[in-house]
Structure formats: C-alpha cells, structure tokens
Write an enzyme that holds these catalytic residues in place. Structure first.
Site, PDB file in Angstrom:
ATOM      1  CD  GLN A 111      -9.070  75.817   6.655  1.00 40.41           C
ATOM      2  OE1 GLN A 111      -8.985  74.612   6.478  1.00 40.41           O
ATOM      3  NE2 GLN A 111      -9.171  76.339   7.853  1.00 40.41           N
ATOM      4  CG  ASN A 112     -14.723  79.926   6.005  1.00 41.82           C
ATOM      5  OD1 ASN A 112     -14.372  78.769   6.220  1.00 41.82           O
ATOM      6  ND2 ASN A 112     -15.006  80.777   6.964  1.00 41.82           N
ATOM      7  CG  HIS A 131      -9.822  75.235   0.955  1.00 45.58           C
ATOM      8  ND1 HIS A 131     -10.318  74.657   2.108  1.00 45.58           N
ATOM      9  CD2 HIS A 131      -8.519  74.867   0.886  1.00 45.58           C
ATOM     10  CE1 HIS A 131      -9.338  73.983   2.710  1.00 45.58           C
ATOM     11  NE2 HIS A 131      -8.241  74.094   2.000  1.00 45.58           N
ATOM     12  CB  CYS A 139     -14.905  74.803 -19.383  1.00 45.30           C
ATOM     13  SG  CYS A 139     -15.165  73.329 -20.392  1.00 45.30           S
ATOM     14  CB  THR A 248     -10.253  75.924  10.987  1.00 52.62           C
ATOM     15  OG1 THR A 248      -9.783  74.779  10.267  1.00 52.62           O
ATOM     16  CG2 THR A 248      -9.066  76.618  11.637  1.00 52.62           C
ATOM     17  CB  SER A 272     -12.156  76.447  17.729  1.00 52.62           C
ATOM     18  OG  SER A 272     -13.074  75.620  17.057  1.00 52.62           O
TER      19      SER A 272
HETATM   20  P1  OAD Z   1     -14.692  72.077  10.159  1.00 55.91           P
HETATM   21  O1  OAD Z   1     -16.151  71.821  10.146  1.00 55.91           O
HETATM   22  O2  OAD Z   1     -13.785  70.927   9.980  1.00 55.91           O
HETATM   23  O3  OAD Z   1     -14.296  72.770  11.564  1.00 55.91           O
HETATM   24  C1  OAD Z   1     -15.028  73.853  12.076  1.00 55.91           C
HETATM   25  C2  OAD Z   1     -14.556  74.092  13.496  1.00 55.91           C
HETATM   26  O4  OAD Z   1     -15.200  75.261  13.984  1.00 55.91           O
HETATM   27  C3  OAD Z   1     -14.900  72.961  14.450  1.00 55.91           C
HETATM   28  O5  OAD Z   1     -13.790  72.758  15.297  1.00 55.91           O
HETATM   29  C4  OAD Z   1     -16.099  73.513  15.238  1.00 55.91           C
HETATM   30  O6  OAD Z   1     -16.135  73.024  16.557  1.00 55.91           O
HETATM   31  C5  OAD Z   1     -15.804  74.977  15.234  1.00 55.91           C
HETATM   32  N1  OAD Z   1     -16.976  75.842  15.331  1.00 55.91           N
HETATM   33  C6  OAD Z   1     -18.171  75.730  14.709  1.00 55.91           C
HETATM   34  N2  OAD Z   1     -18.980  76.772  15.014  1.00 55.91           N
HETATM   35  C7  OAD Z   1     -18.273  77.564  15.870  1.00 55.91           C
HETATM   36  C8  OAD Z   1     -18.550  78.787  16.550  1.00 55.91           C
HETATM   37  N3  OAD Z   1     -19.716  79.431  16.398  1.00 55.91           N
HETATM   38  N4  OAD Z   1     -17.597  79.290  17.362  1.00 55.91           N
HETATM   39  C9  OAD Z   1     -16.405  78.663  17.503  1.00 55.91           C
HETATM   40  N5  OAD Z   1     -16.088  77.519  16.894  1.00 55.91           N
HETATM   41  C10 OAD Z   1     -17.015  76.973  16.079  1.00 55.91           C
HETATM   42  O7  OAD Z   1     -14.432  73.228   9.085  1.00 55.91           O
HETATM   43  P2  OAD Z   1     -13.026  73.694   8.489  1.00 55.91           P
HETATM   44  O8  OAD Z   1     -11.915  73.463   9.449  1.00 55.91           O
HETATM   45  O9  OAD Z   1     -13.216  75.050   7.948  1.00 55.91           O
HETATM   46  O10 OAD Z   1     -12.665  72.162   2.249  1.00 55.91           O
HETATM   47  O11 OAD Z   1     -12.863  72.681   7.281  1.00 55.91           O
HETATM   48  C11 OAD Z   1     -11.734  72.762   6.448  1.00 55.91           C
HETATM   49  C12 OAD Z   1     -12.052  72.334   5.045  1.00 55.91           C
HETATM   50  O12 OAD Z   1     -12.658  71.058   5.044  1.00 55.91           O
HETATM   51  C13 OAD Z   1     -13.069  73.201   4.341  1.00 55.91           C
HETATM   52  O13 OAD Z   1     -12.496  74.350   3.761  1.00 55.91           O
HETATM   53  C14 OAD Z   1     -13.635  72.292   3.306  1.00 55.91           C
HETATM   54  C15 OAD Z   1     -13.731  71.027   4.088  1.00 55.91           C
HETATM   55  O14 OAD Z   1     -13.653  69.873   3.379  1.00 55.91           O
HETATM   56  C16 OAD Z   1     -13.044  71.806   1.024  1.00 55.91           C
HETATM   57  O15 OAD Z   1     -14.175  71.580   0.747  1.00 55.91           O
HETATM   58  C17 OAD Z   1     -11.941  71.705   0.017  1.00 55.91           C
HETATM   59 ZN    ZN Z   2     -15.491  74.311 -22.434  1.00 61.01          ZN
END
Ligand code: OAD
Ligand code: ZN
Length: 312
Positions: A111-112, A131, A139, A248, A272
């Site tokens: 998702q990154n 994502h 544009c 995530t 996580s």
């Molecule tokens: P989140 O911030 O929602 O979740 C990150 C998870 O990783 C959390 O559960 C943290 O506890 C955990 N975490 C952080 N650092 C860690 C580490 N060093 N070791 C282990 N766990 C760790 O991020 P995502 O789930 O990626 O989308 O978010 C999903 C989507 O929401 C993103 O792609 C973005 C956002 O809105 C868009 O912008 C479209």
């Molecule tokens: Zn244009």
C-alpha cells in the site's frame, strides 16, 4: 475468518516460511517507519496526527479525490513531506527481497507509495503498488501523463503543478485572432483582441486554466490499479500457500479485504506493533517488524544481511 488449528507459534511461522513456495506479502506504512517515514494512523507519530493545521474534518481528506478536485493546494501543502526521495530500505524490505531470492515470493502487495521495495531489489514484476505511486502523474483535465519526477520540483517548492499540455493549447489559442477563450461580449459582438486585453470587465471572458497534475497515487474515491484485482483473483489466489501481512492497520478497503478473499486453508501471519481484531490471523507476531523478521530469519537459518544489497 476462523483460525487454522495447526499454526500458532513463532516456530510454526518459521516452518511455514521454509516450506512455502508462493508467499503473498501484504505491506503497509509500518515497514518504512524505521527509516523515519511516518505511517498514517499511529497516535502522535502518524501523518494524520500532524494535519490538524489543515482544518479538515477528517485528516484522510488530504487523500480524498473530491477534496483534491475542489482544492488541490491542500494535498500539495503536504505532498513534499511524503515524496519518495531517499535510496534506503529497512530489514523488512530486505526480508521481502530474501523471499524473492529464495524463489518464494509470489507477490508483494504494497500500500506504500514510497517506492522503497525497489531500493531493496524487489523486482517490479513481483510488486503490486495497490495505492499507486509518485512514479507518474496525470493531468486531471486532459489526462496528459508525465514522469513523476517532472513535477517533483514544483511539489518541493510547495506549488500546485500545472499541465504543460493544457498550457500549450491555451497559449496557442491565445495567439489566434479569434481565440476560443473569448466569449461573446454582452452586446453580442465578438470583441477584438486589443479590446480583450484592455478590458477590465473580466467576467465576460472565460480564460481557461491548465489542469492540475495529480501524482498517480490512489486517492479515496478512486479505483485501485486494475492489476490489483486481476492478479489477486485471477492468478495469485490459485497459487498462494502462505500470507504474511506486515505493518498495516488494515483499515482501508479493498486491501483490508485481501486476507478474507484468499482460500480459508491458507495460513496467515500478521506482523505489526498493533494487533488487529477484525481479521483472524493464525499467527500474530507483535512488535517491531524489523526485529520480528530478523528473528524469523535467524530461526530459519537464513542470512538476512547477505540478501541486503548496498544502496548508493
Ligand atoms: P497505518 O498507519 O494505518 O498502519 C501502520 C501499522 O503499522 C500500524 O498498525 C502500526 O502500529 C504499525 N507499525 C508502525 N511502525 C511499525 C514498525 N516499525 N514495526 C511494526 N509495525 C509498525 O498505515 P497503512 O495500514 O499502511 O492510503 O495505511 C493504509 C492506507 O491508509 C495508506 O496506504 C494510505 C492511508 O490513507 C492512501 O493514502 C490512499
Ligand atoms: Zn492537461
């Protein structure tokens, strides 16, 4: 999802790693936090906790396509902070590369949007960027596409990048004696160019603006890249023999639904800091993901460092 009876401990996880041949690794922002890149939802450190100054009712609106169409400057005010810049990667990215080297990586669904998987040497054909990414931009008006770094300068300067193709059309049109941009004046006659330039009565004229260049990251309200569903449903679902979800919160659909979409008899491991309650993983390995994957490799007898390539 009901848990499978045979898989519970970290040693079960190690055995699964050794035996599996087609592993889906589903990753989120947590795998990049050790590099100093904030995740989204961690309390106090996540990006969303730092956006109060924008005055949004929900910080997720910075990635909302409707908000973007209304006022792109909100997104671009924070975009410079999330641009992929550095050539580095974490041990967890190295772990994904190790699975690839061992011929065990079916697909890394990430998702990154930081492109860091590539820094670690994970091959493009093994990655689905669910994502999207900053690798290209489109544009919003004419769909002209450019390479992402073509607008990095504007983004870094905090500006809203505009479409060069739209601008060219507008400028070419402005050179025509009877340019398209001019509307009929109120008395029904076409004003001549001189009069147009001198006119202070601007409301009579529709001067078109160039479209805004939107990085090809998937906003809320936009579809995921076609490859996501195509590969997951029509290819990987048949082949997968182990699922590892790392860093995530699984709060964002449809990626959050992936564990539930896969066959029930395929074991699933969750790594996580924070547990998730809504999905029944077979094995939860809670903690810092770099520490967890290093321990898994140690127990499997795999030399993680050896698989980590130097970056310049
Ligand atoms: P989140 O911030 O929602 O979740 C990150 C998870 O990783 C959390 O559960 C943290 O506890 C955990 N975490 C952080 N650092 C860690 C580490 N060093 N070791 C282990 N766990 C760790 O991020 P995502 O789930 O990626 O989308 O978010 C999903 C989507 O929401 C993103 O792609 C973005 C956002 O809105 C868009 O912008 C479209
Ligand atoms: Zn244009």
């Amino acid at each position: 999802r009901r848990k499978l009876p045979d898989y519970n401990t970290i040693d079960d996880a190690v055995r699964l790693l050794r035996e599996s041949k087609n592993i889906i690794v589903l990753t989120g922002a947590g795998i990049s936090t050790s590099l100093g890149i904030p995740d989204f939802r961690s309390k106090d450190t996540g990006l969303y906790s730092k956006l109060e100054h924008l005055g949004l009712s929900d910080p997720q609106e910075v990635f909302d396509i409707h908000v973007f169409r209304e006022d792109p400057s909100i997104f671009f005010s924070i975009a410079k902070d999330i641009l992929p810049t550095e050539k580095k990667y974490s041990p967890t990215h190295g772990f994904i590369k190790l699975l690839q080297d061992k011929g065990k990586l079916l697909t890394n669904y990430t998702q990154n949007i930081d492109n860091i998987e590539a820094n670690a040497g994970v091959l493009p054909e093994n990655i689905v960027q669910c994502h999207g990414s900053f690798a290209s931009a489109t544009c919003v008006k004419c769909e002209h596409k450019v390479s992402g770094d073509a607008i990095f300068g504007e983004i870094k300067a905090g500006n809203v990048p505009e479409c060069s193709a739209c601008r060219q059309i507008i400028e070419a049109d402005a050179l025509k004696p009877q340019g398209l941009k001019r509307k009929r004046s109120s008395n029904g006659c076409q004003k001549d160019r001189k009069e147009f330039e001198d006119s202070s009565d601007e409301e009579d004229y529709e001067i078109p603006n160039p479209g805004v260049m939107k990085p090809d990251i998937t906003f809320f309200g936009e579809d995921l890249p076609d490859e996501f569903g195509r590969r997951l449903i029509h290819h990987d679902r048949e082949l997968v023999d182990l699922v590892i979800v790392i860093g995530t919160s699984l709060k964002v659909a449809p990626v959050a639904e992936v564990p539930g979409i896969l066959p029930r008899d395929i074991p699933q491991i969750y790594i996580s800091r924070t547990p998730v309650s809504h999905t029944g993983f077979d094995i939860d390995l809670l903690g810092d993901c770099d520490v967890v994957v290093s321990e898994l490799c140690r127990r499997a007898g795999w030399d993680l460092k050896h698989h980590m390539i130097p970056v310049d």
